[in-house]
Design an enzyme around this catalytic site. Sequence first.
Site, PDB file in Angstrom:
ATOM      1  N   LYS A   1     -33.642  31.899 -12.882  1.00 22.07           N
ATOM      2  CA  LYS A   1     -32.837  32.043 -11.667  1.00 22.07           C
ATOM      3  C   LYS A   1     -31.742  30.964 -11.594  1.00 22.07           C
ATOM      4  O   LYS A   1     -30.603  31.259 -11.270  1.00 22.07           O
ATOM      5  CB  LYS A   1     -33.723  31.962 -10.409  1.00 22.07           C
ATOM      6  CG  LYS A   1     -34.761  33.080 -10.323  1.00 22.07           C
ATOM      7  CD  LYS A   1     -35.416  33.129  -8.948  1.00 22.07           C
ATOM      8  CE  LYS A   1     -36.270  31.922  -8.627  1.00 22.07           C
ATOM      9  NZ  LYS A   1     -37.491  31.795  -9.434  1.00 22.07           N
TER      10      LYS A   1
ATOM     11  N   ARG B   1     -39.159  34.202  -0.479  1.00 18.18           N
ATOM     12  CA  ARG B   1     -40.345  34.226  -1.328  1.00 18.18           C
ATOM     13  C   ARG B   1     -41.511  34.943  -0.649  1.00 18.18           C
ATOM     14  O   ARG B   1     -42.583  35.068  -1.248  1.00 18.18           O
ATOM     15  CB  ARG B   1     -40.781  32.804  -1.670  1.00 18.18           C
ATOM     16  CG  ARG B   1     -40.178  32.262  -2.980  1.00 18.18           C
ATOM     17  CD  ARG B   1     -40.629  30.830  -3.120  1.00 18.18           C
ATOM     18  NE  ARG B   1     -40.734  30.370  -4.477  1.00 18.18           N
ATOM     19  CZ  ARG B   1     -39.786  29.657  -5.106  1.00 18.18           C
ATOM     20  NH1 ARG B   1     -38.655  29.398  -4.509  1.00 18.18           N
ATOM     21  NH2 ARG B   1     -39.996  29.212  -6.330  1.00 18.18           N
TER      22      ARG B   1
ATOM     23  N   ARG C   1     -39.335  23.146 -20.015  1.00 13.71           N
ATOM     24  CA  ARG C   1     -38.456  22.529 -19.010  1.00 13.71           C
ATOM     25  C   ARG C   1     -39.072  21.214 -18.505  1.00 13.71           C
ATOM     26  O   ARG C   1     -38.375  20.226 -18.307  1.00 13.71           O
ATOM     27  CB  ARG C   1     -38.242  23.499 -17.835  1.00 13.71           C
ATOM     28  CG  ARG C   1     -37.293  22.963 -16.775  1.00 13.71           C
ATOM     29  CD  ARG C   1     -36.944  24.013 -15.738  1.00 13.71           C
ATOM     30  NE  ARG C   1     -38.085  24.391 -14.935  1.00 13.71           N
ATOM     31  CZ  ARG C   1     -38.079  25.382 -14.044  1.00 13.71           C
ATOM     32  NH1 ARG C   1     -36.993  26.096 -13.852  1.00 13.71           N
ATOM     33  NH2 ARG C   1     -39.153  25.664 -13.344  1.00 13.71           N
TER      34      ARG C   1
ATOM     35  N   ARG D   1     -39.347  17.552 -14.607  1.00 15.12           N
ATOM     36  CA  ARG D   1     -39.579  18.143 -13.277  1.00 15.12           C
ATOM     37  C   ARG D   1     -41.075  18.095 -12.947  1.00 15.12           C
ATOM     38  O   ARG D   1     -41.914  18.580 -13.712  1.00 15.12           O
ATOM     39  CB  ARG D   1     -39.041  19.581 -13.271  1.00 15.12           C
ATOM     40  CG  ARG D   1     -39.073  20.176 -11.887  1.00 15.12           C
ATOM     41  CD  ARG D   1     -38.336  21.478 -11.828  1.00 15.12           C
ATOM     42  NE  ARG D   1     -39.055  22.375 -10.957  1.00 15.12           N
ATOM     43  CZ  ARG D   1     -38.588  23.517 -10.495  1.00 15.12           C
ATOM     44  NH1 ARG D   1     -37.398  23.910 -10.824  1.00 15.12           N
ATOM     45  NH2 ARG D   1     -39.314  24.272  -9.710  1.00 15.12           N
TER      46      ARG D   1
ATOM     47  N   ARG E   1     -48.369  28.130  -9.397  1.00 16.33           N
ATOM     48  CA  ARG E   1     -47.091  28.719  -8.957  1.00 16.33           C
ATOM     49  C   ARG E   1     -47.021  30.193  -9.363  1.00 16.33           C
ATOM     50  O   ARG E   1     -46.497  31.022  -8.615  1.00 16.33           O
ATOM     51  CB  ARG E   1     -45.915  27.933  -9.548  1.00 16.33           C
ATOM     52  CG  ARG E   1     -45.710  26.598  -8.820  1.00 16.33           C
ATOM     53  CD  ARG E   1     -44.906  25.630  -9.635  1.00 16.33           C
ATOM     54  NE  ARG E   1     -43.542  26.050  -9.867  1.00 16.33           N
ATOM     55  CZ  ARG E   1     -42.790  25.628 -10.881  1.00 16.33           C
ATOM     56  NH1 ARG E   1     -43.296  24.793 -11.781  1.00 16.33           N
ATOM     57  NH2 ARG E   1     -41.561  26.032 -11.004  1.00 16.33           N
TER      58      ARG E   1
HETATM   59  P1  AMP Z   1     -37.979  26.510  -7.177  1.00 11.70           P
HETATM   60  O1  AMP Z   1     -37.051  25.413  -7.550  1.00 11.70           O
HETATM   61  O2  AMP Z   1     -37.282  27.692  -6.543  1.00 11.70           O
HETATM   62  O3  AMP Z   1     -38.905  26.926  -8.300  1.00 11.70           O
HETATM   63  O4  AMP Z   1     -38.929  25.929  -6.012  1.00 11.70           O
HETATM   64  C1  AMP Z   1     -39.784  24.816  -6.237  1.00 11.70           C
HETATM   65  C2  AMP Z   1     -40.823  24.744  -5.141  1.00 11.70           C
HETATM   66  O5  AMP Z   1     -40.190  24.564  -3.867  1.00 11.70           O
HETATM   67  C3  AMP Z   1     -41.702  25.964  -4.963  1.00 11.70           C
HETATM   68  O6  AMP Z   1     -42.808  25.969  -5.864  1.00 11.70           O
HETATM   69  C4  AMP Z   1     -42.148  25.821  -3.510  1.00 11.70           C
HETATM   70  O7  AMP Z   1     -43.156  24.834  -3.377  1.00 11.70           O
HETATM   71  C5  AMP Z   1     -40.889  25.270  -2.842  1.00 11.70           C
HETATM   72  N1  AMP Z   1     -40.019  26.365  -2.361  1.00 11.70           N
HETATM   73  C6  AMP Z   1     -38.769  26.681  -2.824  1.00 11.70           C
HETATM   74  N2  AMP Z   1     -38.276  27.737  -2.170  1.00 11.70           N
HETATM   75  C7  AMP Z   1     -39.210  28.125  -1.272  1.00 11.70           C
HETATM   76  C8  AMP Z   1     -39.314  29.175  -0.323  1.00 11.70           C
HETATM   77  N3  AMP Z   1     -38.333  30.075  -0.177  1.00 11.70           N
HETATM   78  N4  AMP Z   1     -40.448  29.263   0.425  1.00 11.70           N
HETATM   79  C9  AMP Z   1     -41.448  28.363   0.291  1.00 11.70           C
HETATM   80  N5  AMP Z   1     -41.437  27.364  -0.606  1.00 11.70           N
HETATM   81  C10 AMP Z   1     -40.336  27.234  -1.388  1.00 11.70           C
END
Ligand code: AMP
Length: 198
Positions: free
Chosen positions: A14, A90, A129, A135, A146
């Site tokens: 993404k 999400r 990654r 990260r 996740r």
């Molecule tokens: P990402 O960078 O999109 O993979 O997001 C990393 C983490 O941030 C996720 O595993 C969640 O813990 C939190 N997070 C990001 N976006 C959301 C969302 N829309 N709703 C809830 N938690 C989120």
Amino acid sequence: MLNVVLFGAPGSGKGTQSAKLIDEYGLYHISTGEVLRDHIKRGTELGKIADSYISKGNLIPDDLMIQILDDVFDKEANGKPGVVFDGFPRTIPQAEALEKLLAKRGTDLAAVIGLEVPEDELMNRMIQRGKETGRADDTPETIKNRLDVYHKQTHPLRAYYQEKGKYLPINGSGVVDEIFNDIAAGLEEKTGVKCRIH
Ligand code: AMP
């Protein structure tokens, strides 16, 4: 506005494809993960709350996440030609909130680009990654949670958007530029909007 959601499991690409959409369509990028990681880095109150969920691979509660998105949209995205939502929604309540948020501002969602990647490839990409970027939530145990959270809470959005005729499935395995060409062609077919470069 041309508003699109980039949808897919963690590790589906993404972030990479968002960067290309921004470059080539001139859209504004909202990555909720990046917004939260920035709060954690700055040590804000919100960052402390977010960290307790992110470090375990769980989702931030809907009410809080929707409030954050609302604020970011008003501060940063108003007046832009469109937004790429990366990592939001999400959950179904988040999708409903997004629809309301856009309708209130006189716009809507043009398409949901679904990056589809086999599970074993997702796992390998995130482990890689984690090694390259450090990260914190790219560790084998957190990745597993996740992916579970994705299947239980996020994957139902695929059918939700399919029913609304918004879902654009894209094979997310392979070469980055070829995947982007498929996205650009799909978006043009769905919305009539041409990519600046292609
Ligand atoms: P990402 O960078 O999109 O993979 O997001 C990393 C983490 O941030 C996720 O595993 C969640 O813990 C939190 N997070 C990001 N976006 C959301 C969302 N829309 N709703 C809830 N938690 C989120």
